[in-house]
Design a protein around this motif. Structure first.
Motif, PDB file in Angstrom:
ATOM      1  N   VAL A 122      28.239  32.780   8.089  1.00 42.70           N
ATOM      2  CA  VAL A 122      29.213  33.878   8.025  1.00 42.70           C
ATOM      3  C   VAL A 122      29.281  34.415   6.597  1.00 42.70           C
ATOM      4  CG1 VAL A 122      31.650  34.506   8.302  1.00 42.70           C
ATOM      5  CG2 VAL A 122      30.536  33.009   9.981  1.00 42.70           C
ATOM      6  N   GLN A 123      29.326  33.529   5.630  1.00 39.04           N
ATOM      7  CA  GLN A 123      29.382  33.960   4.233  1.00 39.04           C
ATOM      8  C   GLN A 123      28.100  34.690   3.816  1.00 39.04           C
ATOM      9  OE1 GLN A 123      30.302  30.285   2.193  1.00 39.04           O
ATOM     10  NE2 GLN A 123      32.507  30.663   2.301  1.00 39.04           N
ATOM     11  N   THR A 145      19.707  30.362   4.483  1.00 40.92           N
ATOM     12  CA  THR A 145      20.728  30.309   5.533  1.00 40.92           C
ATOM     13  C   THR A 145      20.526  31.424   6.543  1.00 40.92           C
ATOM     14  OG1 THR A 145      22.350  29.279   4.066  1.00 40.92           O
ATOM     15  CG2 THR A 145      23.212  30.456   5.979  1.00 40.92           C
ATOM     16  N   LEU A 146      20.327  32.647   6.054  1.00 38.24           N
ATOM     17  CA  LEU A 146      20.141  33.784   6.960  1.00 38.24           C
ATOM     18  C   LEU A 146      18.900  33.605   7.821  1.00 38.24           C
ATOM     19  CD1 LEU A 146      21.050  36.744   4.578  1.00 38.24           C
ATOM     20  CD2 LEU A 146      22.308  36.056   6.631  1.00 38.24           C
ATOM     21  N   TRP A 147      17.791  33.229   7.197  1.00 31.80           N
ATOM     22  CA  TRP A 147      16.554  33.080   7.960  1.00 31.80           C
ATOM     23  C   TRP A 147      16.697  31.967   9.001  1.00 31.80           C
ATOM     24  CZ3 TRP A 147      12.576  36.183   8.499  1.00 31.80           C
ATOM     25  CH2 TRP A 147      11.468  35.706   9.185  1.00 31.80           C
ATOM     26  N   ALA A 188      22.181  31.824  18.055  1.00 35.34           N
ATOM     27  CA  ALA A 188      23.416  31.031  18.133  1.00 35.34           C
ATOM     28  C   ALA A 188      23.764  30.699  19.579  1.00 35.34           C
ATOM     29  CB  ALA A 188      24.563  31.794  17.477  1.00 35.34           C
ATOM     30  N   SER A 189      23.502  31.616  20.493  1.00 32.41           N
ATOM     31  CA  SER A 189      23.774  31.350  21.905  1.00 32.41           C
ATOM     32  C   SER A 189      22.935  30.193  22.413  1.00 32.41           C
ATOM     33  CB  SER A 189      23.501  32.610  22.734  1.00 32.41           C
ATOM     34  OG  SER A 189      23.688  32.351  24.107  1.00 32.41           O
ATOM     35  N   VAL A 190      21.636  30.216  22.103  1.00 33.09           N
ATOM     36  CA  VAL A 190      20.734  29.145  22.540  1.00 33.09           C
ATOM     37  C   VAL A 190      21.103  27.821  21.879  1.00 33.09           C
ATOM     38  CG1 VAL A 190      18.337  28.342  22.444  1.00 33.09           C
ATOM     39  CG2 VAL A 190      18.848  30.694  23.117  1.00 33.09           C
ATOM     40  N   ALA A 191      21.503  27.878  20.609  1.00 29.66           N
ATOM     41  CA  ALA A 191      21.862  26.656  19.879  1.00 29.66           C
ATOM     42  C   ALA A 191      23.067  25.960  20.493  1.00 29.66           C
ATOM     43  CB  ALA A 191      22.137  26.977  18.412  1.00 29.66           C
ATOM     44  N   ALA A 192      23.883  26.705  21.239  1.00 31.66           N
ATOM     45  CA  ALA A 192      25.063  26.121  21.873  1.00 31.66           C
ATOM     46  C   ALA A 192      24.734  25.483  23.221  1.00 31.66           C
ATOM     47  CB  ALA A 192      26.147  27.187  22.059  1.00 31.66           C
ATOM     48  N   SER A 193      23.450  25.473  23.614  1.00 33.45           N
ATOM     49  CA  SER A 193      23.021  24.903  24.887  1.00 33.45           C
ATOM     50  C   SER A 193      23.569  23.482  25.046  1.00 33.45           C
ATOM     51  CB  SER A 193      21.484  24.888  24.924  1.00 33.45           C
ATOM     52  OG  SER A 193      21.031  24.192  26.048  1.00 33.45           O
ATOM     53  N   PRO A 194      23.999  23.102  26.249  1.00 33.15           N
ATOM     54  CA  PRO A 194      23.885  23.825  27.524  1.00 33.15           C
ATOM     55  C   PRO A 194      25.031  24.817  27.772  1.00 33.15           C
ATOM     56  CG  PRO A 194      24.820  21.681  27.947  1.00 33.15           C
ATOM     57  CD  PRO A 194      24.544  21.752  26.452  1.00 33.15           C
ATOM     58  N   ASP A 206      33.052  32.528  14.977  1.00 33.23           N
ATOM     59  CA  ASP A 206      33.046  31.227  15.646  1.00 33.23           C
ATOM     60  C   ASP A 206      31.691  30.907  16.300  1.00 33.23           C
ATOM     61  OD1 ASP A 206      33.352  33.159  17.630  1.00 33.23           O
ATOM     62  OD2 ASP A 206      34.695  31.916  18.841  1.00 33.23           O
ATOM     63  N   TRP A 207      30.762  31.839  16.268  1.00 32.44           N
ATOM     64  CA  TRP A 207      29.415  31.578  16.772  1.00 32.44           C
ATOM     65  C   TRP A 207      28.564  30.848  15.733  1.00 32.44           C
ATOM     66  CZ3 TRP A 207      26.456  34.756  20.732  1.00 32.44           C
ATOM     67  CH2 TRP A 207      27.308  35.313  21.690  1.00 32.44           C
ATOM     68  N   PHE A 208      28.978  30.908  14.463  1.00 30.69           N
ATOM     69  CA  PHE A 208      28.151  30.434  13.359  1.00 30.69           C
ATOM     70  C   PHE A 208      28.901  29.431  12.496  1.00 30.69           C
ATOM     71  CE2 PHE A 208      27.182  34.982  14.114  1.00 30.69           C
ATOM     72  CZ  PHE A 208      25.911  34.833  14.650  1.00 30.69           C
ATOM     73  N   ASP A 209      28.148  28.731  11.651  1.00 33.36           N
ATOM     74  CA  ASP A 209      28.826  27.891  10.672  1.00 33.36           C
ATOM     75  C   ASP A 209      29.290  28.766   9.504  1.00 33.36           C
ATOM     76  OD1 ASP A 209      26.683  28.246   8.844  1.00 33.36           O
ATOM     77  OD2 ASP A 209      25.702  26.411   9.510  1.00 33.36           O
TER      78      ASP A 209
END
Length: 198
Positions: A130-131, A54-56, A156-162, A123-126
């Motif tokens: 977070v866990q 998960t972390l990686w 996480a920022s890029v994953a939220a594109s656009p 809220d940036w991550f699943d």
């Protein structure tokens, strides 16, 4: 270690382990390899394979495909390979090397601040990410957990594109303050400054 894997890393390496080995040039200071080995070993010994995966996946560019497109089964197998690459390099460079006091600093007294920072960006991550970050604070070190968070924020920022995620200037200032507490060098926290907007 995470920064070795930009989206085009496969152009320069045939395997994940080869990509790490390619970063370990002959003139590299042994302390740099010791640091990578220390982090990989800590993850391997203290977190489950699922948590490491998960972390990686949350920290690497296109991380959701890292394990899908490889021969690796999970994060535990991956960090074992990283440790082997480190050990092979260190055997070829048997200089007496030790980590500095700053490099050995774990930031145990900062665990509450790091947990609060993880919560601030929850809220940036699943939920699993977070866990995993929180467990890294408790079972590894606050320092490692914070550095992984810093790697995960741009991903996480890029994953939220656009609709890319941004940091406020206040959030960035808090991250920078925590980085100073950890005695980080100039570029550790500033790597996420591009996410900060007025």
């Amino acid at each position: 270690m995470v920064s070795f894997f930009h989206q085009d890393w496969r152009l320069n390496a045939n395997s994940e382990a080869e990509a790490v080995a390619g970063q370990f040039v002959e003139e590299l200071k042994p302390e740099a390899v010791l640091l990578v080995r220390r982090d990989a070993r800590m993850l391997h010994e203290r977190l489950s394979a699922e948590r490491i995966t998960t972390l990686w996946s949350g920290c690497v560019e296109n991380g959701e495909r890292f394990f899908l497109n490889s021969r690796l089964t999970d994060g535990a197998e991956w960090v074992r390979q990283v440790i082997e690459v480190c050990d092979a390099w260190l055997l070829r460079h048997p200089h007496a090397a030790t980590l500095s006091e700053a490099d050995r600093y774990e930031g145990r007294e900062l665990d509450g601040r790091v947990r609060n920072t993880i919560t601030e960006f929850a809220d940036w991550f699943d939920r699993d990410m977070v866990q995993a970050l929180a467990e890294c604070v408790d079972r590894c070190t606050p320092d490692l957990a914070f550095r992984l968070l810093l790697q995960a924020l741009p991903t996480a920022s890029v994953a939220a594109s656009p609709h890319y995620r941004d940091l406020s200037r206040e959030q960035y200032a808090r991250l920078a303050s925590l980085g100073r507490e950890f005695r980080y060098g100039e570029y550790v926290v500033s790597d996420v400054e591009h996410l900060a907007h007025a």
